[in-house]
Design an enzyme around this catalytic site. Sequence first.
Site, short mmCIF file in Angstrom:
data_model
loop_
_atom_site.label_atom_id
_atom_site.label_comp_id
_atom_site.label_asym_id
_atom_site.label_seq_id
_atom_site.Cartn_x
_atom_site.Cartn_y
_atom_site.Cartn_z
N GLU A 58 -0.87 -3.33 2.71
CA GLU A 58 -1.36 -2.16 2.54
C GLU A 58 -2.72 -1.42 3.10
OE1 GLU A 58 -1.33 -1.17 -1.25
OE2 GLU A 58 -1.02 -3.34 -1.98
N ASP A 104 -2.84 1.36 -4.85
CA ASP A 104 -2.92 0.19 -5.83
C ASP A 104 -3.65 -1.12 -5.22
OD1 ASP A 104 -1.17 -1.30 -4.68
OD2 ASP A 104 0.48 -0.90 -6.12
N ASP A 155 1.30 1.75 -0.85
CA ASP A 155 1.97 1.13 -1.28
C ASP A 155 2.17 0.25 -0.18
OD1 ASP A 155 1.69 -0.89 -3.42
OD2 ASP A 155 3.45 -0.76 -4.22
N GLY A 156 2.32 -1.03 0.10
CA GLY A 156 2.36 -2.36 0.75
C GLY A 156 3.12 -3.44 0.08
N ASP A 196 6.20 1.56 -3.73
CA ASP A 196 7.06 0.36 -4.53
C ASP A 196 8.03 -0.40 -3.89
OD1 ASP A 196 6.39 -2.55 -5.04
OD2 ASP A 196 7.35 -2.31 -6.18
N HIS A 223 2.80 -0.99 -10.39
CA HIS A 223 3.34 -1.22 -11.82
C HIS A 223 3.04 -1.13 -12.97
CE1 HIS A 223 5.76 -3.72 -8.02
NE2 HIS A 223 3.98 -4.16 -7.96
#
Length: 156
Positions: free
Chosen positions: A47, A69, A9-10, A134, A124
């Site tokens: 990302e 994501d 995740d970024g 995250d 999320h």
Amino acid sequence: MNKVQIYTDGACSGNPGKGGYGIILAYNEHRKELSGGYRLTTNNRMEMMAAIIALEALNKPCDVILYTDSRYVVDAITKGWAKKWQANDWQRNKKEQAKNPDLWQRLLDLCEQHQVEFVWVKGHAGHPENEQCDRLAVAACQEVELSIDAVYEEQK
């Protein structure tokens, strides 16, 4: 080939702004978390950087499932857009240059070294590894000593 699961995740505080990435590498019973941050970057760059750093952490060719994501990353790879931009000297079309060619080149090179399947997961949404990535990414961009995303900063 070793089968590895990677979760990435970024995050960015502002876009552009301070950015970070979070990674979980899982191989059999082994699990490793990685993170890092940059003083000025974009969410899309983070990302991509998450996927790049994760794949660069592998010390030999692996069979990888990479969960992210980021539709930007998944679609550009799985739909062949990144390879098309590369073949067209990093042009999306006759008038528009592809963004982040430095990172796309690194990611495409890594995809040649490893067998990588990119899988999109909804962010999320309670996915445990995505939520942990995250948290890692957000914490990384809040660090005091952040790295310099030199390519991005030179363009600004």
